[in-house]
Motif scaffolding. Structure first.
Motif, PDB file in Angstrom:
ATOM      1  N   GLU A 171       0.904  -1.133  -0.033  1.00 23.30           N
ATOM      2  CA  GLU A 171      -0.004   0.003  -0.011  1.00 23.30           C
ATOM      3  C   GLU A 171       1.033   1.222  -0.010  1.00 23.30           C
ATOM      4  OE1 GLU A 171      -3.272   1.965  -0.629  1.00 23.30           O
ATOM      5  OE2 GLU A 171      -3.228  -0.158  -0.357  1.00 23.30           O
ATOM      6  N   LEU A 172       1.972   1.181   0.843  1.00 24.96           N
ATOM      7  CA  LEU A 172       2.736   2.569   0.970  1.00 24.96           C
ATOM      8  C   LEU A 172       3.576   2.597  -0.491  1.00 24.96           C
ATOM      9  CD1 LEU A 172       4.547   2.172   4.289  1.00 24.96           C
ATOM     10  CD2 LEU A 172       2.850   3.619   3.499  1.00 24.96           C
ATOM     11  N   GLN A 194       1.245   4.521  -2.514  1.00 26.20           N
ATOM     12  CA  GLN A 194       0.888   6.133  -1.800  1.00 26.20           C
ATOM     13  C   GLN A 194       1.996   7.073  -2.069  1.00 26.20           C
ATOM     14  OE1 GLN A 194      -1.990   4.389   1.790  1.00 26.20           O
ATOM     15  NE2 GLN A 194      -0.183   5.821   2.266  1.00 26.20           N
ATOM     16  N   GLU A 238       1.058   8.664   6.440  1.00 26.24           N
ATOM     17  CA  GLU A 238       0.904   7.657   5.250  1.00 26.24           C
ATOM     18  C   GLU A 238       0.823   6.077   5.799  1.00 26.24           C
ATOM     19  OE1 GLU A 238       0.650   8.326   2.348  1.00 26.24           O
ATOM     20  OE2 GLU A 238       1.713  10.206   2.012  1.00 26.24           O
ATOM     21  N   ALA A 282      -2.717   3.957   5.101  1.00 26.46           N
ATOM     22  CA  ALA A 282      -2.619   2.664   4.570  1.00 26.46           C
ATOM     23  C   ALA A 282      -3.246   1.694   5.284  1.00 26.46           C
ATOM     24  CB  ALA A 282      -1.071   2.239   4.466  1.00 26.46           C
TER      25      ALA A 282
END
Length: 325
Positions: free
Chosen positions: A56-57, A60, A273, A277
């Motif tokens: 997910e990071l 992002q 973040e 996430a």
């Protein structure tokens, strides 16, 4: 006057050569891949959590986030690597309660879990659950305690190893209830669970995620779990409070830390973040399905938890004389 003017403009040039690039580097972070160190073995919950967060990071942040496994030393090898890494936001550690246990079990740690890290946020919290072999003549936690009192030093308890979270969380309960049992350590909670299933050890404990399939299949008998309310994955299992022990609580958490000295701008960005996430539906479902629903906090709150748990585990070992070699 001329020398003052020269000095003034020289200071501007010097700032432009040092301060400005540093600020620019922080504002443009990240400009290269980020590592998340998981100090455990492959396919452990810590490893799986690290990988889904990293995925997910990556989306992002627009930079690849990779996971590196560095198991060993009761998670101290991975933690030491991160403690000694540059404080630039490119090396993180995902860890759990062992992070606060090791100061009590490893007197010569090469790092300080409080001073050498910024504690970004907890990402998930799971209850601790005690389980027994089905043919052990107990059907509740009260009955287990009574049996241990009737047979002091005869019941056996399986853990994932000397000084691990599963070991000390149980020792905390034994201390409160004055139970005298024989500790049998294994290399990992999975191995300890198999020994209980095989009937070679009487009971054990772990986070809720590991034993669920075996509990549902009747291979293990759940006795109680920590938490304020029953867990929806095992709704028939009472909490320790319901079982008669409201003052016992030893949840298992997972969190992300990074080297101390990391610029505040990067710390703030990373915290934002990571919280974003783990609160995405896909990640919330991942954590919830393993009995560790997403929970986040601030770096200051996380630090207070780390400090409090370190004091608790040190006090337990000092008071009880537990051997953790």
């Amino acid at each position: 006057m001329k020398s003052l003017i020269v000095a003034f403009f020289s200071g501007i040039v010097l700032f432009g050569a040092t301060g400005a690039p540093s600020a620019l580097a922080q504002s443009s972070w990240p400009t290269k891949p980020i590592r998340i160190i998981a100090p455990t073995v492959s396919s452990s919950f810590t490893d799986l959590a690290a990988r889904i967060i990293a995925s997910e990071l990556t989306q992002q942040l627009g930079q690849q986030v990779i996971v590196e496994l560095r198991p060993g030393g009761g998670t101290t090898i991975g933690a030491a690597l991160v403690a000694k890494s540059p404080a630039d936001g490119y090396t993180l550690l995902i860890t759990e309660n062992s992070f606060t246990v090791t100061p009590a079990t490893y007197p010569n740690l090469s790092y300080d879990p409080v001073k050498d890290f910024i504690h970004l946020t907890i990402v998930g919290v799971a209850p601790t659950i005690l389980w027994a072999r089905p043919d052990l003549p107990v059907k509740s936690l009260k009955e287990l305690v009574a049996l241990a009192h009737d047979r002091p030093g005869m019941l056996t308890f399986a853990s994932g190893g000397h000084g691990t979270t599963s070991h000390l969380a149980a020792e905390l309960f034994f201390d409160k209830t004055k139970m005298k049992v024989v500790h049998v350590p294994f290399k990992g909670v999975g191995a300890s669970m198999m020994e209980v299933i095989a009937g070679r050890v009487d009971f054990g404990g772990s986070s809720i995620a590991t034993p669920i399939p075996h509990i549902q299949a009747g291979r293990l008998r759940p006795l109680a779990m920590t938490g304020r309310a029953r867990n929806p994955l095992l709704p028939d299992v009472p909490t320790f409070a319901e079982a008669g022990y409201p003052d016992y609580d030893a949840p298992i958490w997972w969190g992300v830390v990074m080297p101390a000295g990391t610029p505040e701008m990067i710390v703030t960005r990373l915290h934002k973040e990571i919280v974003s996430a783990v609160n995405k539906p896909r990640l919330k479902e991942f954590f919830a399905s393993r009995g560790a629903p997403v929970q986040t906090n601030t770096p200051a709150e996380f630090t207070r938890i780390v400090e409090s748990e370190i004091r608790m585990w040190k006090d337990l070992i000092l008071r009880t004389g537990i051997k953790v070699e």
